[in-house]
Scaffold this motif. Structure first.
Motif, short mmCIF file in Angstrom:
data_model
loop_
_atom_site.label_atom_id
_atom_site.label_comp_id
_atom_site.label_asym_id
_atom_site.label_seq_id
_atom_site.Cartn_x
_atom_site.Cartn_y
_atom_site.Cartn_z
N GLU A 390 0.82 -1.20 0.00
CA GLU A 390 0.00 0.00 0.00
C GLU A 390 0.86 1.26 0.00
OE1 GLU A 390 -3.70 0.30 2.58
OE2 GLU A 390 -2.26 1.50 3.74
N ARG A 391 1.90 1.26 0.80
CA ARG A 391 2.81 2.40 0.90
C ARG A 391 4.21 1.92 0.58
NH1 ARG A 391 -0.05 6.06 4.96
NH2 ARG A 391 -2.02 4.98 5.30
N ALA A 392 4.98 2.75 -0.11
CA ALA A 392 6.27 2.25 -0.63
C ALA A 392 7.35 3.31 -0.58
CB ALA A 392 6.09 1.74 -2.06
N PRO A 393 7.89 3.61 0.63
CA PRO A 393 9.04 4.51 0.70
C PRO A 393 10.26 3.85 0.06
CG PRO A 393 8.62 3.51 2.84
CD PRO A 393 7.48 3.12 1.95
N ILE A 394 11.08 4.66 -0.58
CA ILE A 394 12.27 4.14 -1.25
C ILE A 394 13.28 3.64 -0.23
CG2 ILE A 394 14.27 4.83 -2.66
CD1 ILE A 394 12.37 6.69 -4.18
N LYS A 395 13.84 2.47 -0.50
CA LYS A 395 14.82 1.87 0.39
C LYS A 395 16.23 2.34 0.04
CE LYS A 395 11.96 -2.23 1.10
NZ LYS A 395 11.83 -3.70 0.95
N THR A 396 17.08 2.39 1.05
CA THR A 396 18.48 2.79 0.85
C THR A 396 19.18 1.72 0.02
OG1 THR A 396 18.48 3.97 2.94
CG2 THR A 396 20.63 3.35 2.02
N GLN A 397 19.72 2.14 -1.12
CA GLN A 397 20.32 1.19 -2.05
C GLN A 397 21.54 1.81 -2.73
OE1 GLN A 397 18.90 -2.26 -3.31
NE2 GLN A 397 18.60 -1.87 -1.13
N CYS A 398 22.37 0.96 -3.28
CA CYS A 398 23.47 1.42 -4.12
C CYS A 398 23.72 0.37 -5.20
CB CYS A 398 24.74 1.66 -3.31
SG CYS A 398 25.53 0.17 -2.66
N ARG A 399 24.51 0.72 -6.17
CA ARG A 399 24.88 -0.22 -7.23
C ARG A 399 26.32 0.05 -7.64
NH1 ARG A 399 21.45 2.80 -11.86
NH2 ARG A 399 23.14 4.13 -12.64
N ILE A 400 26.94 -0.94 -8.27
CA ILE A 400 28.30 -0.82 -8.79
C ILE A 400 28.21 -0.56 -10.29
CG2 ILE A 400 30.50 -2.01 -9.13
CD1 ILE A 400 29.85 -3.64 -6.59
N ASP A 401 28.69 0.60 -10.73
CA ASP A 401 28.67 0.94 -12.16
C ASP A 401 29.93 0.49 -12.87
OD1 ASP A 401 26.17 2.11 -11.93
OD2 ASP A 401 26.98 4.09 -11.48
N GLY A 402 31.03 0.34 -12.16
CA GLY A 402 32.27 -0.12 -12.77
C GLY A 402 33.23 -0.63 -11.70
N PRO A 403 33.97 -1.67 -12.01
CA PRO A 403 34.06 -2.36 -13.30
C PRO A 403 32.82 -3.21 -13.57
CG PRO A 403 35.40 -3.49 -11.68
CD PRO A 403 34.89 -2.25 -11.01
N ALA A 404 32.61 -3.51 -14.85
CA ALA A 404 31.49 -4.33 -15.24
C ALA A 404 31.69 -5.77 -14.80
CB ALA A 404 31.29 -4.27 -16.76
N GLY A 405 30.61 -6.47 -14.60
CA GLY A 405 30.69 -7.88 -14.23
C GLY A 405 31.44 -8.70 -15.27
N PHE A 406 32.29 -9.61 -14.79
CA PHE A 406 33.10 -10.53 -15.61
C PHE A 406 34.21 -9.80 -16.38
CE2 PHE A 406 28.78 -12.31 -15.39
CZ PHE A 406 29.06 -13.44 -14.64
N ALA A 407 34.51 -8.55 -15.98
CA ALA A 407 35.60 -7.82 -16.63
C ALA A 407 36.94 -8.43 -16.22
CB ALA A 407 35.54 -6.35 -16.24
N THR A 408 37.90 -8.33 -17.09
CA THR A 408 39.27 -8.74 -16.79
C THR A 408 40.10 -7.49 -16.57
OG1 THR A 408 39.07 -10.75 -18.14
CG2 THR A 408 41.29 -9.96 -17.63
N LEU A 409 40.74 -7.39 -15.40
CA LEU A 409 41.41 -6.16 -14.99
C LEU A 409 42.90 -6.42 -14.80
CD1 LEU A 409 38.84 -5.20 -12.21
CD2 LEU A 409 38.81 -4.47 -14.60
N PRO A 410 43.71 -5.37 -14.95
CA PRO A 410 45.15 -5.54 -14.68
C PRO A 410 45.40 -5.63 -13.17
CG PRO A 410 44.66 -3.25 -15.24
CD PRO A 410 43.39 -4.02 -15.46
N GLN A 411 46.49 -6.27 -12.81
CA GLN A 411 46.81 -6.46 -11.40
C GLN A 411 47.17 -5.13 -10.76
OE1 GLN A 411 49.57 -9.63 -10.81
NE2 GLN A 411 49.96 -9.14 -8.67
N GLY A 412 46.82 -4.96 -9.49
CA GLY A 412 47.15 -3.74 -8.77
C GLY A 412 45.91 -3.08 -8.21
N ARG A 413 45.97 -1.75 -8.09
CA ARG A 413 44.84 -1.01 -7.53
C ARG A 413 43.73 -0.88 -8.56
NH1 ARG A 413 45.69 0.93 -2.68
NH2 ARG A 413 44.00 2.46 -2.78
N VAL A 414 42.53 -1.26 -8.14
CA VAL A 414 41.35 -1.23 -9.02
C VAL A 414 40.37 -0.20 -8.49
CG1 VAL A 414 39.36 -2.54 -9.82
CG2 VAL A 414 41.63 -3.63 -9.73
N GLU A 415 39.93 0.69 -9.38
CA GLU A 415 38.94 1.68 -8.98
C GLU A 415 37.54 1.11 -9.16
OE1 GLU A 415 38.69 6.35 -9.39
OE2 GLU A 415 38.08 5.40 -11.27
#
Length: 504
Positions: A390-415
């Motif tokens: 009946e009532r639907a306040p928005i829930k606290t949420q977040c998502r990951i925009d990058g890196p994309a799922g199944f991406a292959t990344l170079p070794q080291g620090r990943v943003e």
């Protein structure tokens, strides 16, 4: 069906029996089927549904033809059944008007006439003597019946071309919007010339990070979730809004009435309750409109009216808590502009509701036609009848925009970058971790306001191999996004978003 679509294009596009059958399927589908369609096809669910109906119509027509090989009765009955189904679908529309019956009746009558005509032609061709030549009398003189194959191919081709022409004309007429494009252009100019009582502050460059989505979503990219297979076509100059129910006095407003009121501009993030964990059914726009709370106070709201029931031009309904709408700090709007232009047709032109902090199915009625003050006990609405909360306040949420799922990344620090939202209280923290390890506090972008999303970024040291990245957000109330995964129904999904990546 093409004849019905043509007549609908001339009169009322939503009365096309083809579209009406699709609308009926949407209304009557069990909720698990609806959610499967959203998950499997996303915003393409409507074209997929209409394509499926078209395939069934072709198969039904073929079956009717086969049934009528020896006598027309079975074929006539099959065509009549299809016509009656289209008529019943139109009659079941919650926004039915007498003129809407013209299109399904045209479809029924034309369908029967064409079926009987084709049957007579085919029977006449079948009666031609064995061995007859192309001219039908065997001597090539050009006198007599034409060949059976010629009749079948020629008549079928003629009907197909006529159907394509009629159906195409109906599509073109419906797409023309009966002057909607010109009306939008005029309203856009009026909004540009209007003096705004409140202007939204500019969005600073520091409100987003490289790799995140643009802070303000372009109109063409703004998510669209609704049940309208045929978008209601209402010119701004023809639009009216009736405010009634438990009020001291009813109001009827026109577009001129709205434009005469103080116009405000606000940057607001809207979220769909069907958004899955990590999903993209969330967008942000700069809306221009009229504050809804003062308008309702002018009507005089009964203190017992705890529900504001809003109705769309096509009969769709939503129920919003009256107290939320009347909360001056919430800033509920009757929106008429979106990102420096009149509302796009698919996003509710000429007027829609926007109530920050509530999922769209209880707060964001498009193509608005009525507002009724009532109670949740007295009246139910479209999605509540289908098992949603009946009532639907928005829930606290977040998502990951990058890196994309199944991406292959170079070794080291990943943003890792992403987006978080908790309208109307705002986000105060986002944390990220890899493989269930310690949480790392993310850097937050500049907050625009508490009714919008907030971008974030963090850096993680990842060694070779596969890694699962997770994120969670905390809002200004101190509530942290829960790990527990639940489906969107009945009041929104929960859980931590995660992506699997590989480091080489």
């Amino acid at each position: 069906m093409a004849a019905g679509h043509l007549v609908a294009g001339l009169l009322t596009p939503a009365s096309s029996p083809f579209v009406a059958v699709g609308d009926t399927v949407v209304r009557l589908s069990p909720q698990p089927v609806v959610e499967f369609a959203k998950a499997a096809f996303g915003t393409a669910d409507k074209p997929v549904l209409l394509a499926g109906i078209a395939v069934l119509l072709v198969l039904g027509g073929a079956a009717a033809g086969l049934a009528a090989r020896r006598r027309p009765g079975p074929g006539t009955a099959a065509v009549a059944l299809l016509g009656v189904l289209g008529l019943a679908a139109v009659l079941s529309s919650p926004a039915l008007r007498p003129v809407d019956l013209a299109a399904p009746l045209a479809a029924l009558l034309v369908g029967l006439a064409v079926q009987r005509g084709l049957h007579r032609a085919a029977r006449a061709a079948a009666a031609s003597p064995p061995g007859a030549g192309r001219d039908g009398n065997g001597d090539g003189s050009g006198v007599g019946r034409v060949g059976r194959r010629s009749v079948l191919v020629g008549s079928s081709a003629a009907v197909a071309l006529a159907s394509l022409a009629a159906g195409g004309a109906g599509v073109a007429l419906a797409a023309s919007g009966r002057g909607i494009a010109d009306s939008r252009t005029v309203l856009t100019r009026r909004l540009a010339a209007a003096a705004l009582a409140e202007t939204a502050p500019p969005v600073p460059a520091s409100a987003s990070f490289p790799g995140t989505v643009p802070f303000v979503t372009a109109n063409a990219d703004f998510y669209r979730i609704d049940v309208a297979l045929q978008i209601p076509a209402v010119r701004a100059e023809d639009w009216t809004l009736r405010v009634h129910g438990r009020v001291d006095r009813e109001l009827t407003l026109t577009m001129d009435d709205l434009l005469a009121r103080p116009l405000v501009e606000r940057t607001i993030t809207m979220t769909c309750v069907s958004n899955t964990v990590g999903g993209d059914l969330v967008s942000t726009a700069r809306f221009v409109g009229v504050e809804l709370a003062p308008l309702l106070r002018e009507a005089g709201v009964d203190p017992a009216a705890d529900q504001l029931l809003s109705t769309s031009r096509d009969g769709w309904t939503a129920g919003t808590p009256t107290a939320t709408v009347l909360d001056a700090g919430r800033g509920a709007l009757l929106a008429i502009g979106m990102n420096s232009e009149a509302l796009p047709v698919e996003h509710g032109f000429p007027v829609r509701m926007v109530v920050p902090g509530l999922y769209g199915y209880v707060s964001a009625t498009k193509w608005l036609s009525e507002l009724e003050l009532t109670t949740f006990a007295e009246q139910s609405v479209y999605w509540r009848d289908r098992g949603w909360a009946e009532r639907a306040p928005i829930k606290t949420q977040c998502r990951i925009d990058g890196p994309a799922g199944f991406a292959t990344l170079p070794q080291g620090r990943v943003e890792v970058v992403g987006t978080a939202w908790a309208q109307p209280v705002g986000i105060t923290a986002v944390e990220v971790r890899a493989d269930g390890g310690p949480w790392v506090r993310a850097e937050l972008a500049t907050e625009v306001n508490t009714n919008t999303w907030r971008m974030w970024r963090a850096e993680l040291d990842l060694g070779p191999g596969s890694h699962v990245l997770e994120a969670r957000a905390t809002d200004r109330r101190g509530l942290t996004q829960t790990e527990q995964r639940v489906d969107p129904i009945p009041d929104g999904a929960t859980g931590w978003p995660s992506v699997l990546v590989s480091v080489a």
